[in-house]
Design a protein around this motif. Structure first.
Motif, short mmCIF file in Angstrom:
data_model
loop_
_atom_site.label_atom_id
_atom_site.label_comp_id
_atom_site.label_asym_id
_atom_site.label_seq_id
_atom_site.Cartn_x
_atom_site.Cartn_y
_atom_site.Cartn_z
N PRO A 464 41.18 31.47 52.11
CA PRO A 464 41.76 30.61 51.07
C PRO A 464 41.38 31.05 49.66
CG PRO A 464 39.88 29.53 52.07
CD PRO A 464 40.12 30.78 52.87
N VAL A 465 42.22 30.66 48.72
CA VAL A 465 41.93 30.85 47.29
C VAL A 465 41.02 29.72 46.85
CG1 VAL A 465 42.91 31.05 44.99
CG2 VAL A 465 44.16 31.98 46.95
N ILE A 466 39.78 30.04 46.52
CA ILE A 466 38.82 29.00 46.12
C ILE A 466 38.61 28.96 44.61
CG2 ILE A 466 37.63 29.10 48.33
CD1 ILE A 466 35.45 30.76 46.99
N GLY A 467 39.28 29.82 43.90
CA GLY A 467 39.19 29.81 42.44
C GLY A 467 40.36 30.56 41.84
N PHE A 468 41.02 29.94 40.86
CA PHE A 468 42.16 30.60 40.22
C PHE A 468 42.20 30.21 38.75
CE2 PHE A 468 46.46 30.95 38.65
CZ PHE A 468 46.87 32.17 39.14
N SER A 469 42.49 31.21 37.89
CA SER A 469 42.64 30.95 36.46
C SER A 469 43.43 32.09 35.85
CB SER A 469 41.28 30.81 35.78
OG SER A 469 41.44 30.38 34.45
N VAL A 470 43.85 31.89 34.60
CA VAL A 470 44.63 32.89 33.88
C VAL A 470 43.84 33.30 32.64
CG1 VAL A 470 46.82 33.41 32.73
CG2 VAL A 470 46.77 31.87 34.69
N TYR A 471 43.70 34.62 32.47
CA TYR A 471 43.04 35.20 31.31
C TYR A 471 44.12 35.74 30.38
CZ TYR A 471 40.24 38.54 28.60
OH TYR A 471 39.65 39.25 27.59
N TYR A 472 44.04 35.44 29.06
CA TYR A 472 45.15 35.70 28.16
C TYR A 472 44.94 36.88 27.22
CZ TYR A 472 46.70 31.13 29.73
OH TYR A 472 47.11 30.07 30.50
N ASN A 473 44.02 37.78 27.50
CA ASN A 473 43.81 38.89 26.56
C ASN A 473 43.45 40.17 27.31
OD1 ASN A 473 43.57 40.27 24.15
ND2 ASN A 473 41.49 39.58 23.75
N PRO A 474 44.41 40.89 27.90
CA PRO A 474 45.83 40.55 28.04
C PRO A 474 46.04 39.54 29.15
CG PRO A 474 45.39 42.62 29.11
CD PRO A 474 44.08 42.18 28.51
N THR A 475 47.27 39.06 29.29
CA THR A 475 47.56 38.03 30.29
C THR A 475 47.36 38.58 31.69
OG1 THR A 475 49.18 37.07 28.77
CG2 THR A 475 49.25 36.36 31.07
N SER A 476 46.37 38.03 32.38
CA SER A 476 46.02 38.48 33.74
C SER A 476 45.66 37.25 34.56
CB SER A 476 44.84 39.46 33.71
OG SER A 476 45.04 40.47 32.76
N MET A 477 45.91 37.34 35.86
CA MET A 477 45.49 36.28 36.78
C MET A 477 44.22 36.70 37.49
SD MET A 477 47.86 36.57 40.17
CE MET A 477 46.56 36.60 41.39
N ILE A 478 43.33 35.72 37.68
CA ILE A 478 42.06 35.96 38.37
C ILE A 478 41.99 35.00 39.54
CG2 ILE A 478 39.54 35.97 38.14
CD1 ILE A 478 39.90 36.46 35.17
N ALA A 479 41.82 35.54 40.74
CA ALA A 479 41.76 34.72 41.95
C ALA A 479 40.51 35.10 42.74
CB ALA A 479 43.01 34.91 42.79
N LEU A 480 39.74 34.09 43.10
CA LEU A 480 38.56 34.27 43.93
C LEU A 480 38.89 33.76 45.33
CD1 LEU A 480 35.54 35.00 44.22
CD2 LEU A 480 35.01 32.64 43.53
N LEU A 481 38.68 34.61 46.33
CA LEU A 481 39.02 34.27 47.71
C LEU A 481 37.79 33.82 48.48
CD1 LEU A 481 41.47 37.21 48.49
CD2 LEU A 481 41.92 35.02 47.37
N GLY A 482 38.04 33.13 49.60
CA GLY A 482 36.96 32.55 50.38
C GLY A 482 36.02 33.59 50.97
N LYS A 483 36.51 34.82 51.20
CA LYS A 483 35.66 35.88 51.76
C LYS A 483 34.96 36.71 50.69
CE LYS A 483 36.81 34.70 55.86
NZ LYS A 483 35.82 34.00 56.73
N GLY A 484 35.06 36.28 49.43
CA GLY A 484 34.32 36.93 48.36
C GLY A 484 35.12 37.92 47.55
N GLN A 485 36.36 38.26 47.95
CA GLN A 485 37.14 39.20 47.16
C GLN A 485 37.58 38.54 45.85
OE1 GLN A 485 37.97 38.24 50.33
NE2 GLN A 485 38.90 39.93 51.47
N LEU A 486 37.58 39.35 44.81
CA LEU A 486 38.06 38.89 43.50
C LEU A 486 39.26 39.75 43.13
CD1 LEU A 486 37.48 37.01 41.01
CD2 LEU A 486 36.47 39.02 39.95
N VAL A 487 40.38 39.11 42.84
CA VAL A 487 41.61 39.81 42.49
C VAL A 487 41.93 39.50 41.04
CG1 VAL A 487 44.07 40.10 43.00
CG2 VAL A 487 42.43 39.65 44.86
N SER A 488 42.03 40.53 40.23
CA SER A 488 42.44 40.39 38.83
C SER A 488 43.62 41.33 38.61
CB SER A 488 41.30 40.72 37.87
OG SER A 488 40.85 42.05 38.07
N MET A 489 44.78 40.74 38.32
CA MET A 489 46.02 41.51 38.20
C MET A 489 46.65 41.25 36.84
SD MET A 489 47.63 40.78 41.97
CE MET A 489 49.16 41.57 41.48
N LEU A 490 47.16 42.31 36.24
CA LEU A 490 47.86 42.20 34.97
C LEU A 490 49.24 41.59 35.20
CD1 LEU A 490 47.95 42.86 31.91
CD2 LEU A 490 48.96 45.06 32.54
#
Length: 735
Positions: A464-490
């Protein structure tokens, strides 16, 4: 640079430590990560503290060694944390869970890394627990949602929604939490299901589960009072309206009035939209300055009405910042409905129905919801055509960088959703009048992109996605998953090129050719609208313990191939054809313009030759005019010399000279007289001084003063006369 780690955060020490401390029992979606003003906050489950990192410094300096900080609350949390939310000024951080709400006061930030409290590794933060005794001692009451009030001057007012149909209002002032009010937003649940901690009303979906703030509204006489009176007069004839005519009339009213704040506006209110488990939406307005107990209005009428097959599983609500408001309501089976909220006129049937309704817990609604589309999210990547019946809570997140764009996170991944209606409404209300505005409004349908997939439809294992937010410099999404992976995509946000309106003909609106749309709309926007319909293939971040068989891998490859072939490449072919059409039309326009340009060049050469001839003629005429002017001057001089008698001007000038000569002689005579008098006076003064010296006794004081006064007057008169004589000499030119 990795596409799934654009911000280079995975290798940072903060997330390396966080992966080791994540519990393995997380199986449901949470939101324990938030980003605000370039600062990331994430909850550490092992040490019960908040870890923070300045993402802006890490990304701009490209330095993974920038230290992170540990924020330790003065009073530890006694509940399971499921939500982090920071205010816009980064002065307060809310740590919330089902059994409590903890507010941390954040210290000031300082250079060089923009961290808190002089870049200390461990920062102690003053914390306040909101209604700790109530939430911990009563397990039936759970926290459903926490948000900061947008009208708060210092972003210190906090709204908390609990499962007992209650909205609790707090303010952080003078380093303490002050309870401002407790407001019932529906029927208070009483009975608890045996063997469970849930209320009966909660199990039946009759309690509020989420809320969001709508755009501000002005406290003034209703914008639609006059129209309502006219409608009431005409309703005596009992005419019937269909749903489409009602929506058109409402939009016409909104377009007439717009969003202009009148002079008689008193206050600005922020309506709060409440969602219950049945999918019904209510409205309540809580004023920060007014102590009047607010009343709930609703449920808002919905057209068309919700299908009873999915009205008992609503889970999230999001209000877009538009006028009129657009609501997104999500359900646990992945359905998201989009509705426009417009002012509501009661007909006779609705009035009679509401008279018989119990108005104890809510007032009559003053607005209604018009649902214009429903989307189906794919909860888990399916390798076959069989539809999955998987259900899970869905969380909705705003994207402030793009109008009408938001995200949906859940146990199966993240979806990016774009709602063009929000932007189209702003253009309709603020743009010129258009008879076909309703067609423009619903012409563009919403799009859904499966950005991140964490679950296969055929597997029961979740990440599951246990953390999600948007970073605006530049605009990127940040998602923290239940198994510890962190995804940051432009996030590639599309910004259309500005339309060169100065190059368009003034009478373009009168054109009836197919080129009208091509000239009025930028070509890059047309291509964007075509390509955004293409179905995207999500990035897979499955559970680490998931071992796919060769058959499943093959089916996954087949699905990806099919999606790209049938749902992706065809739009590129359409875009290619559109580009070819555009190129062909532009070539024709180029040939036509080239021909016109050659004609214009010939006309230019002809005009240039004519201009040269005219310039030569002008110079010749100018030279002849100068010659004639000089000859006229000579003739005039010769005529004056040949004339024997003086002219009237000459005679007048001679008279003036004679008069001036007489005045000069008179002035000279007066001057001589004044000089003689002056000499006589001087001689008399000398004799008088001699006589005075001979006298043994002096004059009396009165006589002396009189003589001095007379002499002073005479001296002044003489000086005045001398000045006048000097001026006359200057005027007459005498030395």
């Amino acid at each position: 640079m990795s596409l799934t780690d654009y911000l280079k955060l995975n290798k940072h020490k903060l997330f390396e430590n966080l992966r080791k401390s994540l519990p393995s029992s997380i199986i449901k979606t949470q939101n324990v990560l938030t980003v605000n003003d370039g600062v990331l906050f994430v909850w550490d489950f092992q040490d019960n503290c908040v870890l923070t990192l300045n993402i802006k410094a890490v990304h701009s300096r490209n330095d993974e060694s920038i230290p992170h900080q540990i924020l330790l609350p003065t009073s530890s949390s006694r509940f399971s944390v499921e939500l982090l939310r920071a205010n816009s000024t980064n002065t307060l951080l809310v740590v919330a869970g089902g059994s409590g709400v903890l507010v941390l006061e954040l210290p000031e930030r300082c250079p060089p890394y923009g961290n808190f409290s002089n870049n200390k590794e461990i920062v102690y933060c003053r914390s306040h627990s909101l209604d700790e005794h109530l939430l911990l001692s009563n397990p039936s009451i759970e926290v459903r949602q926490v948000r900061f009030h947008p009208a708060s001057p210092n972003q210190t007012h906090i709204m908390v929604l609990t499962s007992d149909n209650t909205m609790r209002f707090y303010n952080m002032e003078n380093s303490s939490a002050v309870a401002l009010g407790v407001y019932a937003v529906g029927k208070r649940p009483k009975g608890v299901m045996p063997g469970s901690k849930a209320f009966f009303l909660g199990l039946f979906g009759e309690t509020a589960i989420d809320f969001d703030f709508g755009p501000p509204e002005v406290d003034e006489p209703s914008l639609f009072d006059e129209e309502k009176e006219e409608d009431e007069e005409s309703s005596s004839n009992e005419y019937d309206r269909d749903e489409e005519s009602v929506i058109l009339r409402k939009f016409n009213e909104m377009k007439l009035h717009g969003t202009v704040i009148k002079e008689n506006a008193k206050n600005v209110h922020w309506p709060i939209f409440l969602l219950d488990g049945l999918g019904a939406v209510f409205v309540i307005t809580i004023d920060l300055k007014n102590d009047v107990t607010p009343r709930v209005r609703g449920p808002l009428p919905t057209w068309p009405a919700y299908d009873q097959s999915y009205t008992n599983d609503a889970c999230a609500l999001l209000c877009h910042t538009s006028t009129p408001p657009v609501l997104s309501v999500a359900t646990i089976n992945g359905t998201i409905s989009h509705s426009i909220v417009l002012p509501f006129d009661d007909d006779k049937e609705n009035k009679l129905r509401r008279r018989n309704r119990d108005l104890k817990y809510s007032d009559e609604p003053d607005r209604a919801m018009y649902t214009f589309e429903t989307l189906e999210l794919e909860l888990g990547l399916a390798t076959t055509n069989d539809l999955s019946d998987y259900c899970c809570p869905v969380f909705l997140h705003k994207d402030e960088s793009r109008v009408g764009h938001y995200f949906a996170s859940h146990e199966a991944g993240v979806h990016a959703i774009s709602v063009p209606v929000v932007e189209n409404m702003a253009q309709i209300l603020n743009g010129p009048d258009d008879e076909n505005f309703m067609e423009r409004l619903v012409n563009d349908s919403s799009t859904v992109d499966y950005v991140l997939c964490t679950k296969m439809a055929t597997s029961s294992k979740v990440n599951p996605v246990i953390g999600f937010s948007v970073y605006y410099n530049p605009t990127s999404m940040i998602a923290l998953l239940g198994k510890g992976q962190l995804v940051s995509m432009l996030l590639l946000s599309f910004t259309p090129l500005p339309c060169t309106y100065d190059l368009l003909p003034e009478d373009i609106e009168s054109f009836k050719s197919p080129l009208k749309k091509m000239l009025s709309e930028p070509f890059d926007m047309q291509i964007y609208k075509i390509l955004r319909q293409a179905t995207s293939q999500p990035i897979l971040k499955l559970s680490g313990t998931e071992n796919l068989s060769q058959q499943e891998c093959y089916e996954l490859l087949q699905r990806a191939t099919k999606v790209f072939k049938e749902e992706h490449f065809k739009y590129y072919e359409e875009a290619r054809e559109e580009i070819e059409k555009r190129v062909k039309v532009l070539k024709m326009l180029k040939n036509f313009q080239t021909t016109e340009l050659q004609k214009l060049m010939k006309e230019r050469q002809n005009l240039q030759a004519k201009a040269e001839n005219l310039a030569e003629k002008y110079e010749d005429i100018k030279d002849k005019q100068e010659l004639f002017k000089k000859r006229c001057e000579r003739l005039l001089i010769m005529a004056l010399k040949a004339k024997g008698e003086p002219s009237d001007a000459e005679l007048q000038f001679v008279d003036e000279l004679k008069s001036s000569q007489k005045k000069v002689e008179m002035f000279i005579t007066s001057i001589n007289k004044l000089k003689n008098q002056n000499k006589y006076q001087e001689v008399q003064m000398v004799n008088w001084h001699k006589e005075q010296n001979k006298k043994e006794t002096g004059l009396a004081s009165v006589q002396s003063q009189t003589i001095k006064a007379n002499l002073q007057d005479m001296t002044n008169q003489i000086s005045t006369m001398m000045n006048e004589i000097t001026e006359y000499k200057k005027k007459l030119g005498l030395k």
